[in-house]
Write a protein that holds these residues in place. Structure first.
Motif: not given
Length: 340
Positions: A262-270, A285-292
């Protein structure tokens, strides 16, 4: 017509099971005689109602029976709707106080930062502190996953690093009462309020790796400085919201992983929803796939290098203020000074 009866019967069975669990988990520590009676009547009424529909049993009083069930269901839902979260309970020591932030420009003062000395899960020295931070000194954030129930479920934490060597880690947790213990199923049925803990890393991280024996992994997050501030302040806003208005923990929709999302969506809504928000053991792994996470490494490499348990246990032979530096040794992208 018969398929409608079958569907209705199955829905009644599901609703009855949900009601039984809701009644069970909302009972006080000692199950009362009245609670036993209510649970028994609800179960019996639901089972008989479903039976008359699923097996096409021509009960003489079927309509009256279903009417009684619907009335009971309405009363149950009314009761459920009126269950309110509270700050006034006999809380366990480790969730006894709520984080209280004060923000004045770039200066942040946090009251009730937890810094317990944990020897085992049940043997500890309580300590709550007031700490101050300069947002201009915020330089890093790390994702921490602690595996406590197999490879698919992990507790998710985020730790922030400051240029002066301070580390502060956040964890959304159940706010259990003194007699309670965690229950994933109870988390679906308003058994627990939620609390946002801000703590020293030796408290939140070392407890899991050393005192509890959980497998803990640390990943450096690739976040620009301006987004670091947004994420950090997002945690403080959540803490203040929970301090002023208590809320229930939910195992599926409001937990240690969904707060990060939820907090990450404030930074990258998509950023998209993903099954790994539920199977939190795969959240890194999800964060890795998002490039985070740190680039130029495979996820397998980051996972292998991010396993901190051996280093965490070795830190017990060093000065306790060296914990944060030691657990980051060899972790790609991670850099921390000794805590002053």
């Amino acid at each position: 017509m018969q398929w409608k009866q079958t569907v209705t019967g199955l829905l009644i069975l599901v609703a009855t099971a949900w009601g039984c669990l809701a009644l069970w988990f909302q009972q006080p520590q000692q199950f009362s005689a009245l609670g036993v009676v209510v649970l028994a009547v609800w179960s019996l009424l639901g089972a008989i109602s479903a039976f008359t529909l699923l097996w096409r049993y021509q009960a003489r009083y079927r309509r009256s029976l279903l009417g009684a069930y619907m009335l009971s269901a309405a009363l149950l839902l009314l009761w459920w709707h009126n269950i309110a979260p509270s700050h006034n309970r006999d809380w366990a020591d480790d969730v006894a106080y709520l984080l209280q932030p004060e923000i004045q420009g770039d200066q942040v003062t946090l009251h009730n930062v937890r810094n317990f000395e944990w020897r085992t899960e049940t043997d500890y020295t309580p300590n709550w502190e007031t700490r101050s931070y300069d947002l201009n000194q915020l330089v890093s954030a790390d994702l921490v996953l602690s595996y406590w129930m197999g490879p698919h479920i992990a507790h998710t934490l985020v730790s922030f690093g400051f240029a002066d060597g301070q580390q502060l880690v956040f964890s959304l947790e159940i706010r259990k009462e003194r007699h309670e213990s965690f229950s994933a199923i109870g988390g679906f049925f308003r058994q627990f309020e939620q609390v946002l803990i801000a703590a020293d890393e030796r408290d939140l991280i070392r407890t899991r790796s050393n005192a509890r024996g959980e497998d803990v992994y640390l990943y450096s997050l690739a976040i620009p400085p301006e987004q670091l501030r947004t994420l950090f302040l997002g945690y403080l806003q959540t803490a203040e919201a929970l301090r002023t208005t208590p809320d229930f923990y939910n195992t599926l929709t409001s937990n240690c992983t969904t707060i990060v999302f939820d907090l990450a969506r404030h930074i990258a809504p998509g950023i998209p929803l993903d099954y790994r928000l539920v199977l939190s053991g795969h959240f890194a792994e999800y964060a890795y796939d998002l490039g985070a996470l740190v680039p130029q490494y495979s996820y397998t490499q980051l996972q292998e290098l991010g396993y901190i348990n051996a280093r965490a246990k070795d830190s017990d032979t060093h000065d306790k203020h060296d914990f944060s530096r030691i657990i980051r040794m060899g972790v790609p992208g991670a850099s921390v000074k000794n805590t002053p």
